[in-house]
Design an enzyme around this catalytic site. Structure first.
Site, PDB file in Angstrom:
ATOM      1  N   GLY A  28       0.821  -1.210   0.000  1.00  0.00           N
ATOM      2  CA  GLY A  28       0.000   0.000   0.000  1.00  0.00           C
ATOM      3  C   GLY A  28       0.852   1.256   0.000  1.00  0.00           C
ATOM      4  O   GLY A  28       2.029   1.218  -0.367  1.00  0.00           O
ATOM      5  N   LEU A  30       0.529   3.680  -2.039  1.00  0.00           N
ATOM      6  CA  LEU A  30       0.947   3.543  -3.442  1.00  0.00           C
ATOM      7  C   LEU A  30       1.475   4.853  -4.016  1.00  0.00           C
ATOM      8  O   LEU A  30       0.990   5.931  -3.698  1.00  0.00           O
ATOM      9  CB  LEU A  30      -0.238   3.052  -4.281  1.00  0.00           C
ATOM     10  N   HIS A  34       4.676   1.975  -7.888  1.00  0.00           N
ATOM     11  CA  HIS A  34       3.706   0.862  -7.895  1.00  0.00           C
ATOM     12  C   HIS A  34       2.830   0.936  -9.141  1.00  0.00           C
ATOM     13  O   HIS A  34       2.543  -0.086  -9.779  1.00  0.00           O
ATOM     14  CB  HIS A  34       2.769   0.950  -6.684  1.00  0.00           C
ATOM     15  N   GLN A  58       8.259  -8.905   7.777  1.00  0.00           N
ATOM     16  CA  GLN A  58       9.473  -8.410   7.128  1.00  0.00           C
ATOM     17  C   GLN A  58      10.026  -7.154   7.799  1.00  0.00           C
ATOM     18  O   GLN A  58      10.966  -6.545   7.300  1.00  0.00           O
ATOM     19  CB  GLN A  58       9.239  -8.211   5.633  1.00  0.00           C
ATOM     20  N   ASP A 147      14.066  -2.542  -5.344  1.00  0.00           N
ATOM     21  CA  ASP A 147      14.367  -3.551  -4.321  1.00  0.00           C
ATOM     22  C   ASP A 147      15.101  -4.692  -5.024  1.00  0.00           C
ATOM     23  O   ASP A 147      14.555  -5.781  -5.214  1.00  0.00           O
ATOM     24  CB  ASP A 147      13.075  -4.038  -3.667  1.00  0.00           C
ATOM     25  N   SER A 183       7.545   4.506  -0.606  1.00  0.00           N
ATOM     26  CA  SER A 183       6.478   4.932   0.323  1.00  0.00           C
ATOM     27  C   SER A 183       7.079   5.675   1.501  1.00  0.00           C
ATOM     28  O   SER A 183       6.438   6.540   2.102  1.00  0.00           O
ATOM     29  CB  SER A 183       5.695   3.714   0.825  1.00  0.00           C
TER      30      SER A 183
END
Ligand code: PAF
Length: 288
Positions: A28, A30, A34, A58, A147, A183
């Site tokens: 989320g 976003l 994304h 995580q 990532d 984010s």
């Protein structure tokens, strides 16, 4: 657009749809990064499913799980406007039911860099990603290259465990000043936001040196350290130049190229970024 809050609702949707399903897992909050994954999925697949789940497994005990930005109605509006078919928004108890003890550990690839700085992080990522892939059963799943280590871990997981999903890597989306979208950028004060550009400036400086012919990764790391060192609000966690597949450190950049990954704190916010180092062959190397 359908919103499924339970595994049963997701399964019912999956059983009813045909054609290629593309999947974008998210936590989320976003942003355009994304949405670039969603748009790519929309172009390439008949159906698009997105998950929104802030995965507690995580986050480390001192990390920002509680304060991680959450705005479900904004996220749903954005996804509706992109023509997403299904959004899966599971409760924590659906992903980690009472008595949950089954974890996925990707060895070697997950050990260094983010794995070393954030113990347990990739175990949490690999477990939730495998669970989501098992539930959604997409033909294709989209992951951002920002990532980078996560992407490699997920590719390995899918190959090792025979998951019938193609993992589609997608380029990092950046602000005009180079800051990679994240984010966590929402946490910055204006001053920190300005300072955060140092990550990309450091990586761009290393890339520049590499293109000019520098092959020593120790020297390229020194370039990154010195640029980050000039920004008083930033503190480097690690910088590494690694093989783009195995993520093992390399001493010299060769024709395979490498990836330069870093993590740094800007104020209280920890950011990661990376750049591929693809050397333009020098005259001597061309002949070899
Ligand atoms: O990249 C992320 O947002 C998360 O790590 C993911 C893949 C959604 C798993 O929680």
């Amino acid at each position: 657009m359908q919103v499924a809050e339970t595994i049963e609702a997701l399964r019912a949707w999956r059983a009813a749809v045909s054609g290629v399903v593309g999947f974008v897992p998210t936590m989320g909050a976003l942003h355009d990064g994304h949405l670039s994954l969603v748009r790519r999925a929309r172009r390439e697949c008949e159906r698009v499913a997105v998950s929104i789940f802030v995965n507690p497994a995580q986050f480390g005990p001192l990390e920002d799980f509680q304060s991680y930005p959450r705005d479900l109605s904004r996220d749903l509006n954005l996804l509706g406007a992109e023509g997403v078919d299904l959004v899966f928004v599971p409760a924590q108890s659906a992903i980690y039911p009472e008595g949950f003890v089954t974890w996925v550990t990707v060895e070697r690839l997950a050990k260094r860099w983010e794995g070393a700085s954030r113990p347990g992080h990739f175990r949490g990522v690999a477990t939730v990603v495998l669970k989501l892939l098992n539930l959604v059963r997409p033909e294709r799943a989209y992951f951002g290259e920002k990532d980078y280590q996560q992407l490699r871990v997920v590719e390995r997981l899918v190959r090792d465990l025979g998951v019938p999903t193609a993992i589609v890597p997608c380029p990092t989306v950046r602000e005009p000043d180079g800051l990679a979208l994240s984010s966590r950028n929402a946490y910055f004060s204006p001053e920190e936001r300005r300072a955060a550009t140092v990550l990309w400036r450091a990586l761009a400086a290393a890339l520049d040196e590499c293109v000019k012919g520098e092959r020593s990764t120790a020297r390229l790391c020194r370039v990154v350290k010195s640029v980050i060192g000039e920004e008083p609000l930033a503190r480097l966690d690690y910088v590494a130049v690694a093989d783009p597949e195995t993520l093992e450190p390399v001493k010299q950049i060769d024709q395979r190229g490498a990836v330069c990954c870093l993590a740094a704190w800007v104020g209280k916010v920890r950011l990661i970024d990376n750049v591929r180092l693809e050397p333009v062959p020098s005259k001597g190397e061309e002949r070899a």
